[in-house]
Motif scaffolding. Sequence first.
Motif, PDB file in Angstrom:
ATOM      1  N   THR A  33       7.113 -16.319   2.432  1.00 53.66           N
ATOM      2  CA  THR A  33       5.716 -15.952   2.257  1.00 53.66           C
ATOM      3  C   THR A  33       5.550 -14.447   2.327  1.00 53.66           C
ATOM      4  O   THR A  33       6.012 -13.804   3.269  1.00 53.66           O
ATOM      5  CB  THR A  33       4.820 -16.619   3.323  1.00 53.66           C
ATOM      6  OG1 THR A  33       4.977 -18.037   3.236  1.00 53.66           O
ATOM      7  CG2 THR A  33       3.355 -16.257   3.094  1.00 53.66           C
ATOM      8  N   HIS A  34       4.894 -13.876   1.311  1.00 53.72           N
ATOM      9  CA  HIS A  34       4.662 -12.434   1.249  1.00 53.72           C
ATOM     10  C   HIS A  34       3.169 -12.193   1.054  1.00 53.72           C
ATOM     11  O   HIS A  34       2.448 -13.054   0.547  1.00 53.72           O
ATOM     12  CB  HIS A  34       5.461 -11.805   0.115  1.00 53.72           C
ATOM     13  CG  HIS A  34       6.939 -11.980   0.282  1.00 53.72           C
ATOM     14  ND1 HIS A  34       7.724 -11.082   0.952  1.00 53.72           N
ATOM     15  CD2 HIS A  34       7.765 -12.985  -0.092  1.00 53.72           C
ATOM     16  CE1 HIS A  34       8.963 -11.513   0.971  1.00 53.72           C
ATOM     17  NE2 HIS A  34       9.020 -12.666   0.337  1.00 53.72           N
ATOM     18  N   HIS A  35       2.734 -11.015   1.431  1.00 57.63           N
ATOM     19  CA  HIS A  35       1.323 -10.664   1.325  1.00 57.63           C
ATOM     20  C   HIS A  35       1.153  -9.471   0.389  1.00 57.63           C
ATOM     21  O   HIS A  35       1.816  -8.452   0.539  1.00 57.63           O
ATOM     22  CB  HIS A  35       0.731 -10.331   2.701  1.00 57.63           C
ATOM     23  CG  HIS A  35       0.587 -11.519   3.588  1.00 57.63           C
ATOM     24  ND1 HIS A  35       1.667 -12.104   4.228  1.00 57.63           N
ATOM     25  CD2 HIS A  35      -0.506 -12.247   3.941  1.00 57.63           C
ATOM     26  CE1 HIS A  35       1.242 -13.136   4.943  1.00 57.63           C
ATOM     27  NE2 HIS A  35      -0.064 -13.239   4.785  1.00 57.63           N
ATOM     28  N   PRO A  40      -1.837 -14.035   0.469  1.00 63.31           N
ATOM     29  CA  PRO A  40      -0.491 -14.525   0.748  1.00 63.31           C
ATOM     30  C   PRO A  40       0.083 -15.239  -0.479  1.00 63.31           C
ATOM     31  O   PRO A  40      -0.622 -15.956  -1.179  1.00 63.31           O
ATOM     32  CB  PRO A  40      -0.708 -15.502   1.907  1.00 63.31           C
ATOM     33  CG  PRO A  40      -2.103 -15.996   1.722  1.00 63.31           C
ATOM     34  CD  PRO A  40      -2.880 -14.853   1.106  1.00 63.31           C
ATOM     35  N   SER A  42       3.462 -17.626  -1.570  1.00 61.53           N
ATOM     36  CA  SER A  42       4.626 -18.365  -1.091  1.00 61.53           C
ATOM     37  C   SER A  42       5.580 -18.642  -2.244  1.00 61.53           C
ATOM     38  O   SER A  42       5.167 -19.115  -3.296  1.00 61.53           O
ATOM     39  CB  SER A  42       4.196 -19.680  -0.435  1.00 61.53           C
ATOM     40  OG  SER A  42       3.394 -19.427   0.703  1.00 61.53           O
ATOM     41  N   SER A  91      11.592 -10.328   4.056  1.00 60.36           N
ATOM     42  CA  SER A  91      11.287 -11.419   4.986  1.00 60.36           C
ATOM     43  C   SER A  91      12.081 -11.300   6.281  1.00 60.36           C
ATOM     44  O   SER A  91      11.663 -11.799   7.321  1.00 60.36           O
ATOM     45  CB  SER A  91      11.600 -12.779   4.341  1.00 60.36           C
ATOM     46  OG  SER A  91      10.798 -13.014   3.217  1.00 60.36           O
ATOM     47  N   SER A 158       3.349  -7.176   6.047  1.00 59.91           N
ATOM     48  CA  SER A 158       2.769  -5.961   5.479  1.00 59.91           C
ATOM     49  C   SER A 158       3.311  -4.702   6.142  1.00 59.91           C
ATOM     50  O   SER A 158       3.222  -3.616   5.589  1.00 59.91           O
ATOM     51  CB  SER A 158       1.242  -5.989   5.610  1.00 59.91           C
ATOM     52  OG  SER A 158       0.874  -6.085   6.982  1.00 59.91           O
TER      53      SER A 158
END
Length: 224
Positions: A33-35, A40, A42, A91, A158
């Motif tokens: 999961t990244h923002h 967000p 996934s 991550s 972040s």
Amino acid sequence: MDEIKEKVSRLSPQPSSHRPQVKWFSGRGITLTHHFGEMPVSIKGKNNEVLGVTNFGRDALGAVLGVELKKKLSWQGVRQAETEFYLWQSSSQYPFCQVITDMKIGAAYFVEGVNPEGYLVLCVRVFGSMEPLYNFMAELINGLPSDLNDRLRPRTPSSLPVSFPKELSAPLRIKPPRHAPPHVERSTSLPPFIAALKLISEMREAEDDIANLHDVADWPEYSS
């Protein structure tokens, strides 16, 4: 992967009692999961195997080395490995290395310092045979500290010092420049999903086309 693990283990000069507490696990199906701002995103991991710190289990937060196996290397596979590097590196709280190989040749992606602008420098090392690649992976593992339990970087995605490039190397794919989201009047007469589609449509109008014919050439059914 059994052959890779055996060869890498054989090249390790350290007794098992002094090796870092790491273990291999399947990298497939793991959600990363990244923002992007407050949004967000996934993405499911595709790595065949990932070496991670034992205390983290299969959590990407403890990943240190990923291996992607291919029957034959192609530009599509190389681009996939580079993308996996960005996803797993941002991550993990540890420095991460991504390897791709077809058991004949291979390549490794890793960070090599920070440039004057404050961006991480991506280094790509190409291996013309497997022995140098086995040595590279063994040296990476042997160079890890014996105690990897302490948290090295904050959990917040972040705040991780990873910057995505504007371009991915050949085949070229340009990331469209970011534009300020257009103002959309809120209307009680429009359902939320219609208002969202309208906003996306207006934002897309300002973007450049990023389609690339090299992508088509990567697929066997379209190759001459």
